[in-house]
Design a protein around this motif. Structure first.
Motif, PDB file in Angstrom:
ATOM      1  N   GLY A  38      12.968 -11.302  -4.437  1.00 37.19           N
ATOM      2  CA  GLY A  38      13.051 -12.350  -3.428  1.00 37.19           C
ATOM      3  C   GLY A  38      14.223 -12.231  -2.486  1.00 37.19           C
ATOM      4  N   ASP A  39      15.052 -11.196  -2.654  1.00 37.30           N
ATOM      5  CA  ASP A  39      16.263 -11.029  -1.843  1.00 37.30           C
ATOM      6  C   ASP A  39      15.969 -10.147  -0.629  1.00 37.30           C
ATOM      7  OD1 ASP A  39      18.836 -11.019  -0.904  1.00 37.30           O
ATOM      8  OD2 ASP A  39      19.581  -9.573  -2.378  1.00 37.30           O
ATOM      9  N   GLY A  40      15.440 -10.754   0.423  1.00 34.24           N
ATOM     10  CA  GLY A  40      15.209 -10.015   1.655  1.00 34.24           C
ATOM     11  C   GLY A  40      13.884  -9.268   1.655  1.00 34.24           C
ATOM     12  N   VAL A  41      13.724  -8.433   2.669  1.00 39.91           N
ATOM     13  CA  VAL A  41      12.494  -7.674   2.850  1.00 39.91           C
ATOM     14  C   VAL A  41      12.827  -6.211   3.097  1.00 39.91           C
ATOM     15  CG1 VAL A  41      11.205  -9.649   3.768  1.00 39.91           C
ATOM     16  CG2 VAL A  41      12.439  -8.144   5.341  1.00 39.91           C
ATOM     17  N   PHE A  42      11.813  -5.342   2.914  1.00 38.74           N
ATOM     18  CA  PHE A  42      11.944  -3.944   3.303  1.00 38.74           C
ATOM     19  C   PHE A  42      10.792  -3.594   4.229  1.00 38.74           C
ATOM     20  CE2 PHE A  42       9.476  -3.833  -0.640  1.00 38.74           C
ATOM     21  CZ  PHE A  42       8.459  -2.923  -0.358  1.00 38.74           C
ATOM     22  N   LEU A  43      10.942  -2.494   4.951  1.00 44.11           N
ATOM     23  CA  LEU A  43       9.940  -2.072   5.919  1.00 44.11           C
ATOM     24  C   LEU A  43       9.001  -1.038   5.306  1.00 44.11           C
ATOM     25  CD1 LEU A  43      12.019  -1.767   9.213  1.00 44.11           C
ATOM     26  CD2 LEU A  43      10.239  -3.438   8.696  1.00 44.11           C
ATOM     27  N   GLN A  44       7.724  -1.258   5.520  1.00 43.73           N
ATOM     28  CA  GLN A  44       6.679  -0.385   5.015  1.00 43.73           C
ATOM     29  C   GLN A  44       5.725  -0.047   6.159  1.00 43.73           C
ATOM     30  OE1 GLN A  44       4.852  -0.792   0.869  1.00 43.73           O
ATOM     31  NE2 GLN A  44       3.401  -1.908   2.122  1.00 43.73           N
ATOM     32  N   LEU A  45       5.279   1.196   6.198  1.00 42.20           N
ATOM     33  CA  LEU A  45       4.353   1.654   7.225  1.00 42.20           C
ATOM     34  C   LEU A  45       3.077   2.134   6.551  1.00 42.20           C
ATOM     35  CD1 LEU A  45       3.744   2.502  10.193  1.00 42.20           C
ATOM     36  CD2 LEU A  45       4.824   4.694   9.680  1.00 42.20           C
ATOM     37  N   GLN A  46       1.946   1.535   6.932  1.00 40.88           N
ATOM     38  CA  GLN A  46       0.647   2.003   6.464  1.00 40.88           C
ATOM     39  C   GLN A  46      -0.179   2.449   7.662  1.00 40.88           C
ATOM     40  OE1 GLN A  46      -0.712  -1.476   3.898  1.00 40.88           O
ATOM     41  NE2 GLN A  46      -0.884   0.202   2.422  1.00 40.88           N
ATOM     42  N   TYR A  47      -1.058   3.399   7.439  1.00 40.70           N
ATOM     43  CA  TYR A  47      -1.936   3.818   8.529  1.00 40.70           C
ATOM     44  C   TYR A  47      -3.253   4.344   7.979  1.00 40.70           C
ATOM     45  CZ  TYR A  47      -0.801   8.722   7.492  1.00 40.70           C
ATOM     46  OH  TYR A  47      -0.661   9.945   6.869  1.00 40.70           O
ATOM     47  N   THR A  48      -4.269   4.254   8.812  1.00 39.41           N
ATOM     48  CA  THR A  48      -5.541   4.921   8.580  1.00 39.41           C
ATOM     49  C   THR A  48      -5.912   5.654   9.857  1.00 39.41           C
ATOM     50  OG1 THR A  48      -7.870   4.649   7.953  1.00 39.41           O
ATOM     51  CG2 THR A  48      -6.875   2.861   9.214  1.00 39.41           C
ATOM     52  N   GLN A  49      -6.359   6.883   9.724  1.00 33.53           N
ATOM     53  CA  GLN A  49      -6.684   7.712  10.889  1.00 33.53           C
ATOM     54  C   GLN A  49      -7.973   8.480  10.625  1.00 33.53           C
ATOM     55  OE1 GLN A  49      -3.651  10.057  13.159  1.00 33.53           O
ATOM     56  NE2 GLN A  49      -4.706  11.815  12.286  1.00 33.53           N
ATOM     57  N   THR A  50      -8.858   8.473  11.611  1.00 41.98           N
ATOM     58  CA  THR A  50     -10.114   9.213  11.511  1.00 41.98           C
ATOM     59  C   THR A  50     -10.235  10.169  12.682  1.00 41.98           C
ATOM     60  OG1 THR A  50     -11.239   7.382  10.392  1.00 41.98           O
ATOM     61  CG2 THR A  50     -12.626   9.062  11.417  1.00 41.98           C
ATOM     62  N   VAL A  51     -10.352  11.454  12.374  1.00 43.70           N
ATOM     63  CA  VAL A  51     -10.633  12.485  13.367  1.00 43.70           C
ATOM     64  C   VAL A  51     -12.057  12.973  13.120  1.00 43.70           C
ATOM     65  CG1 VAL A  51     -10.007  14.773  14.246  1.00 43.70           C
ATOM     66  CG2 VAL A  51      -8.210  13.186  13.496  1.00 43.70           C
ATOM     67  N   ILE A  52     -12.847  13.092  14.178  1.00 45.19           N
ATOM     68  CA  ILE A  52     -14.203  13.606  14.034  1.00 45.19           C
ATOM     69  C   ILE A  52     -14.202  15.108  14.287  1.00 45.19           C
ATOM     70  CG2 ILE A  52     -16.550  13.560  14.945  1.00 45.19           C
ATOM     71  CD1 ILE A  52     -15.771  11.100  13.290  1.00 45.19           C
ATOM     72  N   LEU A  53     -14.687  15.863  13.287  1.00 42.29           N
ATOM     73  CA  LEU A  53     -14.854  17.309  13.392  1.00 42.29           C
ATOM     74  C   LEU A  53     -16.347  17.610  13.511  1.00 42.29           C
ATOM     75  CD1 LEU A  53     -12.384  18.479  10.587  1.00 42.29           C
ATOM     76  CD2 LEU A  53     -11.919  18.205  13.031  1.00 42.29           C
ATOM     77  N   GLN A 102       6.691  -6.024   7.064  1.00 41.79           N
ATOM     78  CA  GLN A 102       7.890  -6.549   6.422  1.00 41.79           C
ATOM     79  C   GLN A 102       7.473  -7.091   5.051  1.00 41.79           C
ATOM     80  OE1 GLN A 102      10.364  -9.179   8.727  1.00 41.79           O
ATOM     81  NE2 GLN A 102       9.748  -8.226  10.664  1.00 41.79           N
ATOM     82  N   VAL A 103       7.934  -6.429   4.000  1.00 39.84           N
ATOM     83  CA  VAL A 103       7.494  -6.742   2.640  1.00 39.84           C
ATOM     84  C   VAL A 103       8.634  -7.420   1.874  1.00 39.84           C
ATOM     85  CG1 VAL A 103       6.490  -5.834   0.520  1.00 39.84           C
ATOM     86  CG2 VAL A 103       6.042  -4.681   2.703  1.00 39.84           C
ATOM     87  N   GLN A 104       8.338  -8.560   1.286  1.00 38.74           N
ATOM     88  CA  GLN A 104       9.353  -9.256   0.501  1.00 38.74           C
ATOM     89  C   GLN A 104       9.664  -8.477  -0.771  1.00 38.74           C
ATOM     90  OE1 GLN A 104       9.200 -13.621   0.225  1.00 38.74           O
ATOM     91  NE2 GLN A 104       9.418 -13.397  -1.991  1.00 38.74           N
ATOM     92  N   ARG A 105      10.945  -8.325  -1.059  1.00 35.29           N
ATOM     93  CA  ARG A 105      11.344  -7.638  -2.288  1.00 35.29           C
ATOM     94  C   ARG A 105      10.928  -8.447  -3.519  1.00 35.29           C
ATOM     95  NH1 ARG A 105      14.618  -3.447  -1.025  1.00 35.29           N
ATOM     96  NH2 ARG A 105      15.685  -3.506   0.992  1.00 35.29           N
ATOM     97  N   GLU A 106      10.722  -7.744  -4.619  1.00 36.95           N
ATOM     98  CA  GLU A 106      10.253  -8.400  -5.844  1.00 36.95           C
ATOM     99  C   GLU A 106      11.243  -9.457  -6.330  1.00 36.95           C
ATOM    100  OE1 GLU A 106       9.237  -5.590  -8.821  1.00 36.95           O
ATOM    101  OE2 GLU A 106       7.562  -4.721  -7.691  1.00 36.95           O
TER     102      GLU A 106
END
Length: 287
Positions: free
Chosen positions: A254-269, A248-252
């Motif tokens: 200051g009026d409310g928040v927006f939703l942000q999704l971050q991820y990191t993924q590691t597959v071993i080959l 949940q990220v505060q808007r610049e």
């Protein structure tokens, strides 16, 4: 972008049982970074290090009814989830890089086997791979803790198994390959720098963490990856681990928040007797 709200009684009914997955339904769009070492026999090379700045769309849809699993050693369990489609392309070439349909499930604690509540991700990839990864979820105030992740290849066979590769022929591309535009220096060694740079100037109010791994044992049994014979023989995908942060990220203003999704993924080959980390990261905003 959608302002976060706390569900009313009627809205809560539609999200009932999703638990830590409740904010996922909808469409998320953003960019990221993809690092993969892949066999390159077509060009008579042992491998090729491919780096891409990525454009991604990730769409989640709630599964329409509770999912029943019938019990024999205990009573039936019911749980909920979402199905998703992930589409990733290269920002520079516009070429498609990845397509993945799958599901996330919010699983209750059980007595047979004895297991805590967990989340699970099931996925299929057109290269000929299918995976099951399980893990934990929790919510913390403020932003995520994003640790460094290493792209260093590791010997998987022989007397040096488990030790980092020292062959300069294999290590050179990790210092000489040119980064895509707008990807920060150091991101080959640690792709998670792309994530920390993306949120450096943000105020994150709350973060829900989904941490999964094909090697995590839930109730005494781990997940895993199954591959078609060609993949097994030429670049065997042996494991996957990932962390997703729903922020949940505060808007610049200051009026409310927006939703942000971050991820990191590691597959071993695994090929050439070496375990090569295939790392993908992304920062997406809910539309």
């Amino acid at each position: 972008m959608t302002t976060v709200f706390r569900a009313s009684a009627s809205a809560a009914d539609s999200l009932l049982g999703l638990g830590p997955l409740a904010d996922l339904p909808g469409t998320w769009v953003g960019t990221g970074f993809n690092l993969i070492s892949r066999p390159d026999a077509h060009n008579n090379n042992p491998f090729f290090l491919q780096l891409s700045k990525t454009q991604e769309t990730l769409t989640f849809t709630e599964i329409g009814a509770p999912i029943p699993n019938r019990g024999s050693g205990q009573d039936d369990i019911f749980f909920s989830g979402v199905h998703y489609v992930q589409q990733i392309s290269d920002v520079v070439t516009k070429g498609a890089l990845h397509l993945e349909p799958g599901m996330w499930l919010n699983l209750p604690a059980t007595t047979d086997p004895v297991a805590d509540a967990s989340v699970a991700r099931l996925a299929t990839i057109p290269h000929g791979d299918a995976l099951l990864a399980q893990g934990t979820s929790f919510t913390v105030p403020g932003g995520p803790q994003i640790d460094a992740v290493s792209s260093t290849p590791i010997n998987s066979t022989g007397p040096d198994a488990g030790k980092p590769v020292t062959n300069e022929q294999y290590l050179a591309p990790f210092t000489t390959t040119e980064l895509p535009p707008d990807i920060p220096d150091g991101s080959i060694a640690n792709p998670n720098l792309v994530l920390t740079e993306a949120i450096a100037d943000q105020k994150i109010v709350e973060t829900t963490v989904l941490a999964i791994d094909t090697a995590t044992a839930i109730g005494g049994t781990a997940g895993g990856i199954q591959n078609i014979p060609f993949v097994v023989q030429n670049a065997n995908a042996t494991s996957m681990k990932a962390i997703f942060w729903i922020e949940q990220v505060q808007r610049e203003d200051g009026d409310g928040v927006f939703l942000q999704l971050q991820y990191t993924q590691t597959v071993i080959l695994d090929f050439l007797g070496i375990a090569w980390p295939h790392i993908a990261v992304g920062t997406l905003v809910k539309q």
